[in-house]
Design an enzyme around this catalytic site. Structure first.
Site, mmCIF file in Angstrom:
data_model
loop_
_atom_site.group_PDB
_atom_site.id
_atom_site.type_symbol
_atom_site.label_atom_id
_atom_site.label_comp_id
_atom_site.label_asym_id
_atom_site.label_seq_id
_atom_site.Cartn_x
_atom_site.Cartn_y
_atom_site.Cartn_z
ATOM 1 N N CYS A 137 0.836 -1.206 0.000
ATOM 2 C CA CYS A 137 0.000 0.000 0.000
ATOM 3 C C CYS A 137 0.868 1.252 0.000
ATOM 4 O O CYS A 137 1.353 1.679 1.054
ATOM 5 C CB CYS A 137 -0.933 -0.017 1.208
ATOM 6 S SG CYS A 137 -2.024 1.426 1.285
ATOM 7 N N CYS A 140 -0.420 4.184 1.998
ATOM 8 C CA CYS A 140 -0.247 4.030 3.449
ATOM 9 C C CYS A 140 1.209 4.238 3.851
ATOM 10 O O CYS A 140 1.502 4.879 4.850
ATOM 11 C CB CYS A 140 -0.663 2.622 3.888
ATOM 12 S SG CYS A 140 -2.169 2.021 3.144
ATOM 13 N N ASP A 141 2.128 3.680 3.098
ATOM 14 C CA ASP A 141 3.525 3.593 3.560
ATOM 15 C C ASP A 141 4.512 4.441 2.762
ATOM 16 O O ASP A 141 5.677 4.542 3.151
ATOM 17 C CB ASP A 141 3.983 2.126 3.521
ATOM 18 C CG ASP A 141 3.150 1.255 4.454
ATOM 19 O OD1 ASP A 141 2.685 1.799 5.476
ATOM 20 O OD2 ASP A 141 2.939 0.074 4.153
HETATM 21 P P1 FAD Z 1 -10.884 -5.297 6.295
HETATM 22 O O1 FAD Z 1 -10.058 -4.386 7.110
HETATM 23 O O2 FAD Z 1 -10.252 -6.123 5.241
HETATM 24 O O3 FAD Z 1 -11.669 -6.254 7.303
HETATM 25 C C1 FAD Z 1 -12.393 -7.353 6.827
HETATM 26 C C2 FAD Z 1 -13.034 -8.056 8.028
HETATM 27 O O4 FAD Z 1 -13.914 -9.067 7.540
HETATM 28 C C3 FAD Z 1 -12.048 -8.746 8.952
HETATM 29 O O5 FAD Z 1 -12.375 -8.490 10.293
HETATM 30 C C4 FAD Z 1 -12.266 -10.246 8.651
HETATM 31 O O6 FAD Z 1 -11.986 -11.090 9.774
HETATM 32 C C5 FAD Z 1 -13.757 -10.217 8.329
HETATM 33 N N1 FAD Z 1 -14.231 -11.383 7.582
HETATM 34 C C6 FAD Z 1 -13.770 -11.881 6.401
HETATM 35 N N2 FAD Z 1 -14.448 -13.002 6.075
HETATM 36 C C7 FAD Z 1 -15.370 -13.205 7.069
HETATM 37 C C8 FAD Z 1 -16.359 -14.190 7.334
HETATM 38 N N3 FAD Z 1 -16.555 -15.238 6.486
HETATM 39 N N4 FAD Z 1 -17.115 -14.103 8.456
HETATM 40 C C9 FAD Z 1 -16.957 -13.053 9.300
HETATM 41 N N5 FAD Z 1 -16.031 -12.086 9.109
HETATM 42 C C10 FAD Z 1 -15.253 -12.166 8.010
HETATM 43 N N6 FAD Z 1 -5.558 2.277 4.918
HETATM 44 C C11 FAD Z 1 -5.418 3.545 5.389
HETATM 45 O O7 FAD Z 1 -6.357 4.332 5.293
HETATM 46 N N7 FAD Z 1 -4.265 3.943 5.992
HETATM 47 C C12 FAD Z 1 -3.210 3.110 6.171
HETATM 48 O O8 FAD Z 1 -2.172 3.514 6.708
HETATM 49 C C13 FAD Z 1 -3.329 1.773 5.712
HETATM 50 N N8 FAD Z 1 -2.326 0.896 5.874
HETATM 51 C C14 FAD Z 1 -2.465 -0.387 5.417
HETATM 52 C C15 FAD Z 1 -1.423 -1.277 5.606
HETATM 53 C C16 FAD Z 1 -1.540 -2.585 5.184
HETATM 54 C C17 FAD Z 1 -0.388 -3.535 5.404
HETATM 55 C C18 FAD Z 1 -2.734 -3.020 4.542
HETATM 56 C C19 FAD Z 1 -2.871 -4.449 4.094
HETATM 57 C C20 FAD Z 1 -3.765 -2.137 4.327
HETATM 58 C C21 FAD Z 1 -3.647 -0.814 4.755
HETATM 59 N N9 FAD Z 1 -4.666 0.117 4.567
HETATM 60 C C22 FAD Z 1 -4.543 1.392 5.059
HETATM 61 C C23 FAD Z 1 -5.915 -0.259 3.890
HETATM 62 C C24 FAD Z 1 -7.020 -0.530 4.948
HETATM 63 O O9 FAD Z 1 -6.511 -1.415 5.899
HETATM 64 C C25 FAD Z 1 -8.246 -1.106 4.280
HETATM 65 O O10 FAD Z 1 -8.702 -0.219 3.277
HETATM 66 C C26 FAD Z 1 -9.368 -1.303 5.307
HETATM 67 O O11 FAD Z 1 -8.920 -2.114 6.368
HETATM 68 C C27 FAD Z 1 -10.592 -1.924 4.680
HETATM 69 O O12 FAD Z 1 -11.524 -2.085 5.681
HETATM 70 P P2 FAD Z 1 -12.720 -3.116 5.580
HETATM 71 O O13 FAD Z 1 -13.504 -2.920 6.836
HETATM 72 O O14 FAD Z 1 -13.404 -2.966 4.288
HETATM 73 O O15 FAD Z 1 -12.084 -4.568 5.538
#
Ligand code: FAD
Ligand code: NAP
Length: 321
Positions: A137, A140-141
């Site tokens: 990302c 992010c980094d």
């Molecule tokens: P996610 O964070 O992907 O969460 C998905 C959730 O769904 C998890 O809790 C998982 O357990 C759950 N889940 C999946 N399948 C199931 C199931 N079958 N049953 C129940 N639960 C389930 N964004 C920023 O804005 N700033 C940053 O600095 C940043 N740094 C990042 C660094 C890294 C290394 C990564 C990988 C991403 C980063 N991002 C950052 C991006 C950010 O993390 C994502 O955009 C954000 O987390 C997306 O949120 P979400 O809630 O859509 O899903």
């Protein structure tokens, strides 16, 4: 807990989208149940410094931010359940969802917030240096590579956009692609080739990421030519893997409409899926922005839309439940 439980709103996923949906749904007296899946806190639990989530002048830690969101969701009345949804049936109403532990939820509205996962090359050295110079990302980094040399792996829109973005921070950006043609849109390619900070290495795959032992920090990369097999090394401070993302939507196949890559299709400007009463928020429906704050924003939208949906159904959910 009985094996079958009714809930007004079932939220699937515990990332920024799921927790924000839970905060809004709980504050609207919808008593949501949130099932966390295997990664409570979501993708931000595998990173360290977060510098772009509004409200914090100093860097905060990803896992800490997610603990705060979980605490806030619980504080306002969300039932947070550590379990995994393994099957859903949106063809019946109330909707039905079953967990790994055998629990069945009957839900009058569902918010899908299961996120996406970056694709990785699968090299042992890539895992070893994750957080020590290997990232998926740039937004992010990228900030951590001011004046440094970085490489981006991939040839699609994401790789080219990441390379362009990184030129705002890094002194030199090398795009490494396994073929001799980019998949990215022409306009992005034009910008890439015109940028004096960017050079491209064609027809090479990553053989190994090189670095120090303690601490595990990237110092370079070993590449191999796709056809000749000839190896070369580059000195680098960071490697950004941009070979695509996979939305976590396998269990929703055939239940809601998805695009050719598996992202859930929502009506533009809303979180509505193809099934009335089922909403999708966060990375599971967003292949462009993929940020914590946009995930949280659509989580808020999903809860507000679920509230409106429930207000319109011709019976009281409490009585039906
Ligand atoms: P996610 O964070 O992907 O969460 C998905 C959730 O769904 C998890 O809790 C998982 O357990 C759950 N889940 C999946 N399948 C199931 C199931 N079958 N049953 C129940 N639960 C389930 N964004 C920023 O804005 N700033 C940053 O600095 C940043 N740094 C990042 C660094 C890294 C290394 C990564 C990988 C991403 C980063 N991002 C950052 C991006 C950010 O993390 C994502 O955009 C954000 O987390 C997306 O949120 P979400 O809630 O859509 O899903
Ligand atoms: P993508 O289009 O699938 O491209 C992935 C790239 O990574 C390809 O160039 C692919 O190489 C390469 N790759 C895949 N696996 C690899 C491996 N193991 N080793 C080395 N290279 C590998 O993914 P994306 O760039 O993330 O884009 C995903 C979707 O989002 C696309 O539809 C894209 O248009 C869209 N998107 C749009 C925008 C925008 O509109 N501004 C921005 C970002 C993303 P090959 O080419 O050889 O297959």
């Amino acid at each position: 807990m009985p094996d079958v439980q009714s809930t007004r709103v079932l939220i699937i996923g515990a990332g920024p989208a799921g927790y924000t949906a839970a905060i809004y749904a709980a504050r609207a007296n919808m008593a949501p149940v949130l099932v966390t899946g295997l990664q409570p806190g979501g993708q931000l639990t595998i990173t360290t410094d977060v510098e772009n989530y509004p409200g914090f002048a100093q860097p905060i830690q990803g896992p800490w931010l997610m603990d705060q969101m979980a605490a806030q969701a619980a504080h306002v009345g969300t039932a947070i359940v550590n379990d995994v949804i393994t099957r859903v049936d949106f063809s019946r109403y109330p909707f039905q969802a079953t967990t790994d532990s055998g629990q069945t939820y009957l839900a009058y509205a569902v918010i899908i917030a299961t996120g996406a996962q970056a694709r990785w090359l699968g090299l042992p050295s890539e895992a070893k240096y994750a957080g020590g110079g290997v990232s998926a990302c740039a937004t992010c980094d990228g900030f951590f590579y001011r004046g440094k040399k970085v490489a981006v792996i991939g040839g699609g829109n994401t790789a080219v956009e990441e390379a362009l973005y990184l030129t705002h921070h890094a002194s030199q950006v090398t795009l490494i692609h396994r073929r001799d043609k980019l998949r990215a849109e022409k306009i992005l390619q034009d910008r890439l080739f015109a940028n004096p900070k960017i050079s491209v290495i064609w027809d090479h795959e990553v053989a190994e990421i090189l670095g120090t032992e303690k601490p595990a920090v990237v110092t370079g990369i070993k590449l191999r030519h796709g056809t000749t097999g000839v190896a070369q090394t580059l000195d680098l401070d960071g490697v950004f893997i941009a070979i695509g993302h996979t939305p976590t939507t396998a269990i929703f196949a055939g239940q809601v409409r998805t695009d050719s890559e598996g992202y859930i299709i929502t009506t533009p400007g809303t979180t509505e899926t193809s099934v009335p009463g089922v909403f999708a928020a966060g990375d599971v429906q967003d292949k462009i922005f993929r940020q914590a704050v946009t995930a949280a924003g659509t989580g808020c939208m999903a809860a507000l839309e679920a509230e409106k949906f429930l207000a319109k159904i011709p019976f009281r959910v409490d009585e039906a439940a």
